[in-house]
Design a protein around this motif. Structure first.
Motif, PDB file in Angstrom:
ATOM      1  N   VAL A   8       0.850  -1.195   0.000  1.00 59.18           N
ATOM      2  CA  VAL A   8       0.000   0.000   0.000  1.00 59.18           C
ATOM      3  C   VAL A   8       0.887   1.248   0.000  1.00 59.18           C
ATOM      4  N   ILE A   9       0.629   2.136  -0.942  1.00 58.55           N
ATOM      5  CA  ILE A   9       1.351   3.404  -1.027  1.00 58.55           C
ATOM      6  C   ILE A   9       0.336   4.530  -0.830  1.00 58.55           C
ATOM      7  N   GLY A  10       0.619   5.422   0.118  1.00 59.84           N
ATOM      8  CA  GLY A  10      -0.327   6.497   0.411  1.00 59.84           C
ATOM      9  C   GLY A  10       0.369   7.795   0.758  1.00 59.84           C
ATOM     10  N   TYR A  11      -0.451   8.771   1.139  1.00 58.59           N
ATOM     11  CA  TYR A  11       0.054  10.112   1.456  1.00 58.59           C
ATOM     12  C   TYR A  11      -0.419  10.551   2.827  1.00 58.59           C
ATOM     13  N   GLU A  12       0.404  11.420   3.437  1.00 56.01           N
ATOM     14  CA  GLU A  12       0.013  12.136   4.651  1.00 56.01           C
ATOM     15  C   GLU A  12       0.299  13.608   4.436  1.00 56.01           C
ATOM     16  N   TYR A  13      -0.708  14.443   4.724  1.00 56.28           N
ATOM     17  CA  TYR A  13      -0.509  15.899   4.612  1.00 56.28           C
ATOM     18  C   TYR A  13      -1.668  16.584   5.325  1.00 56.28           C
ATOM     19  N   ASP A  14      -1.614  17.899   5.390  1.00 56.09           N
ATOM     20  CA  ASP A  14      -2.649  18.677   6.062  1.00 56.09           C
ATOM     21  C   ASP A  14      -3.868  18.760   5.153  1.00 56.09           C
ATOM     22  N   GLN A  15      -4.889  17.981   5.468  1.00 55.82           N
ATOM     23  CA  GLN A  15      -6.082  17.904   4.630  1.00 55.82           C
ATOM     24  C   GLN A  15      -6.840  19.224   4.586  1.00 55.82           C
ATOM     25  N   THR A  16      -6.607  20.112   5.546  1.00 57.72           N
ATOM     26  CA  THR A  16      -7.302  21.402   5.529  1.00 57.72           C
ATOM     27  C   THR A  16      -6.733  22.351   4.485  1.00 57.72           C
ATOM     28  N   VAL A  17      -5.518  22.066   4.000  1.00 54.41           N
ATOM     29  CA  VAL A  17      -4.884  22.932   2.996  1.00 54.41           C
ATOM     30  C   VAL A  17      -5.258  22.485   1.589  1.00 54.41           C
ATOM     31  N   VAL A  18      -5.228  21.176   1.364  1.00 58.34           N
ATOM     32  CA  VAL A  18      -5.586  20.606   0.066  1.00 58.34           C
ATOM     33  C   VAL A  18      -6.721  19.605   0.292  1.00 58.34           C
ATOM     34  N   PRO A  19      -7.861  19.787  -0.378  1.00 57.35           N
ATOM     35  CA  PRO A  19      -9.020  18.946  -0.076  1.00 57.35           C
ATOM     36  C   PRO A  19      -8.911  17.512  -0.581  1.00 57.35           C
ATOM     37  N   GLY A  20      -8.044  17.261  -1.562  1.00 58.64           N
ATOM     38  CA  GLY A  20      -7.978  15.916  -2.147  1.00 58.64           C
ATOM     39  C   GLY A  20      -9.036  15.748  -3.227  1.00 58.64           C
ATOM     40  N   PRO A  21      -8.973  14.667  -3.997  1.00 55.36           N
ATOM     41  CA  PRO A  21      -7.995  13.585  -3.948  1.00 55.36           C
ATOM     42  C   PRO A  21      -6.650  13.994  -4.542  1.00 55.36           C
ATOM     43  N   PRO A  22      -5.563  13.274  -4.205  1.00 58.79           N
ATOM     44  CA  PRO A  22      -5.519  12.153  -3.267  1.00 58.79           C
ATOM     45  C   PRO A  22      -5.724  12.640  -1.842  1.00 58.79           C
ATOM     46  N   PHE A  23      -6.340  11.804  -1.041  1.00 54.64           N
ATOM     47  CA  PHE A  23      -6.622  12.146   0.342  1.00 54.64           C
ATOM     48  C   PHE A  23      -5.480  11.699   1.250  1.00 54.64           C
ATOM     49  N   SER A  24      -5.389  12.365   2.398  1.00 52.32           N
ATOM     50  CA  SER A  24      -4.396  12.000   3.398  1.00 52.32           C
ATOM     51  C   SER A  24      -4.907  10.803   4.199  1.00 52.32           C
ATOM     52  N   VAL A  25      -4.072   9.784   4.302  1.00 47.41           N
ATOM     53  CA  VAL A  25      -4.403   8.596   5.104  1.00 47.41           C
ATOM     54  C   VAL A  25      -3.249   8.368   6.076  1.00 47.41           C
ATOM     55  N   THR A  26      -3.509   8.543   7.347  1.00 45.04           N
ATOM     56  CA  THR A  26      -2.468   8.432   8.359  1.00 45.04           C
ATOM     57  C   THR A  26      -2.195   6.970   8.707  1.00 45.04           C
ATOM     58  N   PRO A  27      -1.048   6.681   9.320  1.00 41.76           N
ATOM     59  CA  PRO A  27      -0.802   5.321   9.799  1.00 41.76           C
ATOM     60  C   PRO A  27      -1.886   4.830  10.749  1.00 41.76           C
ATOM     61  N   ASP A  28      -2.388   5.730  11.620  1.00 40.37           N
ATOM     62  CA  ASP A  28      -3.444   5.321  12.547  1.00 40.37           C
ATOM     63  C   ASP A  28      -4.686   4.856  11.794  1.00 40.37           C
ATOM     64  N   GLU A  29      -5.036   5.583  10.738  1.00 39.67           N
ATOM     65  CA  GLU A  29      -6.218   5.182   9.969  1.00 39.67           C
ATOM     66  C   GLU A  29      -5.978   3.854   9.264  1.00 39.67           C
TER      67      GLU A  29
END
Length: 214
Positions: free
Chosen positions: A152-173
């Motif tokens: 699985v390859i994903g991203y983490e970033y401040d979702q309030t700055v960029v609405p997505g997609p791609p969406f931010s998916v944290t390790p916790d999620e």
């Protein structure tokens, strides 16, 4: 974000997620899944990714699910294959040598139609979906594939700055979605050069998911 959103993106060539080269993280980390030679790899929401051609070049069989028929038509053209096209359940089935792509709603794809797979490669599927749909996606993916190992390859970033997609998916999620069925191992964390869409800092992360024993 309904189906028309993605169809419009493909029809207007607004496909910023489509990479112009094989993803180097796939090349580096896919061997960690230890997929048997000739094994079958499922790529959900596959688009026309060049990664599918790389998997084929390594001797694997490939199965994919994709909403856009235009994307799949372009995929087979770029692979220089003439697909055999049929109807399988609620999907249009494009078949070539060692490759099967199911065009239609991912959530309507059945285990029977997909068939057994040895691994899952998720580069742009989970992060393409809004949070409310990600639970449904991961639940269906585990069912479809009998919790086959995943890269699985994903991203983490401040979702309030960029609405997505791609969406931010944290390790916790990621753990919330998968720790009931998988052992999760982080393989890499990398800064995204220039940030996400040039708007905010972002990390790209790579995970190996192995089915829990017992």
């Amino acid at each position: 974000m309904d189906a028309s959103f993605w169809h419009n993106r493909w029809q207007t060539n607004q496909t910023g997620w489509h990479e112009r080269a094989v993803n180097p993280l796939l090349i580096t980390h896919f061997p960690s899944l230890h997929v048997p030679p000739g094994g079958r790899v499922f790529v959900p929401l596959c688009g026309k990714s060049l990664d599918l051609g790389w998997l084929l070049s390594q001797g694997y069989a490939v199965a994919g699910a994709e909403l856009s028929e235009l994307a799949v038509t372009q995929l087979f053209a770029e692979l220089e294959m003439e697909p055999t096209i049929s109807e399988v359940g609620k999907h249009k089935h494009f078949r070539g040598e060692r490759i099967n792509i199911f065009v239609g709603d991912f959530f309507a794809l059945s285990q029977e139609a997909l068939g057994p797979v040895d691994a899952v490669y998720d580069r742009a599927a989970l992060v393409a979906l809004p949070e409310a749909i990600r639970v449904q996606y991961t639940t269906h993916l585990k069912f479809l594939t009998a919790s086959a190992p995943q890269l699985v390859i994903g991203y983490e970033y401040d979702q309030t700055v960029v609405p997505g997609p791609p969406f931010s998916v944290t390790p916790d999620e990621l753990h919330r979605h998968y720790s009931d069925s998988y052992t999760l191992t982080p393989l890499a964390r990398l800064d995204v050069p220039g940030g996400l869409k040039g708007k905010c800092p972002a990390m790209e992360h790579v995970w190996k998911l192995q089915k829990r024993q017992g």
